[in-house]
Design an enzyme around this catalytic site. Structure first.
Site, mmCIF file in Angstrom:
data_model
loop_
_atom_site.group_PDB
_atom_site.id
_atom_site.type_symbol
_atom_site.label_atom_id
_atom_site.label_comp_id
_atom_site.label_asym_id
_atom_site.label_seq_id
_atom_site.Cartn_x
_atom_site.Cartn_y
_atom_site.Cartn_z
ATOM 1 C CG MET A 30 -1.886 -1.214 1.157
ATOM 2 S SD MET A 30 -3.430 -0.984 2.039
ATOM 3 C CE MET A 30 -2.835 -0.829 3.697
ATOM 4 N N GLY A 31 2.140 1.095 -0.388
ATOM 5 C CA GLY A 31 3.021 2.255 -0.525
ATOM 6 C C GLY A 31 3.571 2.728 0.814
ATOM 7 C CG HIS A 37 6.993 -2.085 1.966
ATOM 8 N ND1 HIS A 37 6.944 -0.898 2.647
ATOM 9 C CD2 HIS A 37 5.769 -2.645 2.112
ATOM 10 C CE1 HIS A 37 5.745 -0.744 3.189
ATOM 11 N NE2 HIS A 37 5.005 -1.786 2.879
ATOM 12 C CE LYS A 151 4.272 -4.233 11.427
ATOM 13 N NZ LYS A 151 2.919 -3.984 11.046
ATOM 14 C CG MET A 186 11.310 -1.141 9.702
ATOM 15 S SD MET A 186 12.429 -1.326 8.319
ATOM 16 C CE MET A 186 13.986 -1.108 9.159
ATOM 17 C CB SER A 187 4.582 -0.268 10.474
ATOM 18 O OG SER A 187 3.269 0.126 10.127
HETATM 19 P P1 AMP Z 1 1.616 -2.941 3.456
HETATM 20 O O1 AMP Z 1 2.126 -1.930 2.500
HETATM 21 O O2 AMP Z 1 1.674 -2.517 4.894
HETATM 22 O O3 AMP Z 1 0.275 -3.493 3.057
HETATM 23 O O4 AMP Z 1 2.612 -4.169 3.390
HETATM 24 C C1 AMP Z 1 2.946 -4.781 2.179
HETATM 25 C C2 AMP Z 1 3.740 -6.027 2.460
HETATM 26 O O5 AMP Z 1 4.918 -5.687 3.202
HETATM 27 C C3 AMP Z 1 2.948 -7.026 3.332
HETATM 28 O O6 AMP Z 1 3.198 -8.337 2.873
HETATM 29 C C4 AMP Z 1 3.534 -6.796 4.699
HETATM 30 O O7 AMP Z 1 3.442 -7.925 5.559
HETATM 31 C C5 AMP Z 1 4.986 -6.489 4.362
HETATM 32 N N1 AMP Z 1 5.622 -5.772 5.455
HETATM 33 C C6 AMP Z 1 5.137 -4.700 6.131
HETATM 34 N N2 AMP Z 1 5.974 -4.348 7.115
HETATM 35 C C7 AMP Z 1 7.015 -5.228 7.078
HETATM 36 C C8 AMP Z 1 8.215 -5.401 7.851
HETATM 37 N N3 AMP Z 1 8.507 -4.609 8.876
HETATM 38 N N4 AMP Z 1 9.052 -6.411 7.517
HETATM 39 C C9 AMP Z 1 8.770 -7.237 6.481
HETATM 40 N N5 AMP Z 1 7.664 -7.130 5.701
HETATM 41 C C10 AMP Z 1 6.787 -6.136 6.002
#
Ligand code: AMP
Length: 286
Positions: A30-31, A37, A151, A186-187
């Site tokens: 989701m950017g 990521h 995560k 990380m988030s």
């Molecule tokens: P998101 O953009 O938050 O929807 O995440 C996209 C992908 O990145 C998903 O598969 C998440 O689980 C992964 N992701 C998010 N945060 C982390 C992290 N800290 N370490 C590894 N993968 C992550």
């Protein structure tokens, strides 16, 4: 890196690659990209000939409109990071491209128990929205491998179930959670935390580690109750859950148990309006 906004153009290009027998890895996001990521992009590049990343803030997985509206966007930086990581394709569709007939949830995915607990319980319909968008994206990209992060532990299990339910021929690969040196996972949502809140947020990782040390010595309900108290004491406003579960099916663990059942502890809590989630496998050396 080539940027596609239209499904047709992306598919035409991907078909050429697939006709040349190149394998395709896919990292949906989701950017507001960070190293977590990018670690998935790196895994995809190591295992596949061709890597596609998508950036789409999917409206149908947000059960809270404020959360959707405040979701961080940093597209220019994202493109720069993806180029540095030598990602081959960025798919950047509009909501209309993904949902030309509107965003209503038309298919109900039979997710069973997994949808009734933890994230499923606190975010009604969240996983139906996740399945809706991931199903569409997998149909569009048709990757050989899909890379997701641990995560979002429960999400990985849901997507594994989606793949089984639909018969989609994609292999799911799960990458480890990348953390700041403080332990904070990380988030993208961390961008909404002040420095002070980032410091407070590290309590989640400390509590995950504490549960890992204590889980064979204390009753799970006592342990989760004391950790909930500690999170509230350290500045969290609301704790949705602290749960110790069977890592294979997320059934709750109710007894102190030294057996070899794989276990995972999962936490979701709010800090100044920002909802953070994290988890730790209890039988691993992470
Ligand atoms: P998101 O953009 O938050 O929807 O995440 C996209 C992908 O990145 C998903 O598969 C998440 O689980 C992964 N992701 C998010 N945060 C982390 C992290 N800290 N370490 C590894 N993968 C992550």
């Amino acid at each position: 890196m080539i940027l596609f906004k239209c499904i047709n153009a992306l598919q035409k290009y991907l078909n050429q690659q697939k006709n040349s027998r190149l394998s395709v890895g896919f990292v949906p996001t989701m950017g507001a990209l960070h190293q977590g990521h990018l670690s998935l992009i790196g895994m995809s590049k190591a295992k596949c000939d061709f890597t596609v990343c998508s950036i789409f803030v999917n409206p149908t997985q947000f059960n809270n409109s404020n959360d959707f509206e405040q979701y961080p966007i940093s597209l220019e930086n994202d493109i720069r990071l993806l180029e540095q990581a030598q990602c081959n394709i960025l798919f950047l569709p509009s909501a209309n491209e993904i949902y030309p007939n509107g965003t209503a949830l038309s298919t109900h995915y039979q997710l069973g128990f997994i949808e009734t607990i933890l994230e499923g319980k606190f975010r009604p319909n969240h996983f139906q929205g996740v399945c809706q968008v991931v199903h569409k994206l997998l149909d569009i990209v048709a990757p050989d491998m899909l890379f997701l992060g641990q995560k979002d532990y429960q999400q990985c299990m849901v997507i594994q179930q989606l793949i089984a339910l639909t018969g989609i021929k994609t292999q799911l690969i799960i990458g480890p959670t990348l953390r700041e040196s403080s332990g904070l996972a990380m988030s993208s949502r961390n961008m909404r935390l002040s420095d002070d809140d980032k410091q407070k947020a590290t309590t989640i990782y400390q509590m995950l580690q504490y549960i890992k040390q204590q889980c064979n010595h204390q009753m799970p309900n006592e342990l989760t109750a004391s950790v909930t108290k500690q999170l509230l004491k350290n500045g969290f406003n609301t704790v949705d859950y602290v749960a110790i579960c069977n890592a294979n099916n997320l059934e709750p663990i109710t007894e102190t148990d030294n057996s070899t059942i794989p276990k995972v502890v999962l936490i979701a809590a709010f800090l100044n309006g920002v909802r953070l989630i994290d988890n730790l496998l209890l039988n691993n050396t992470e």
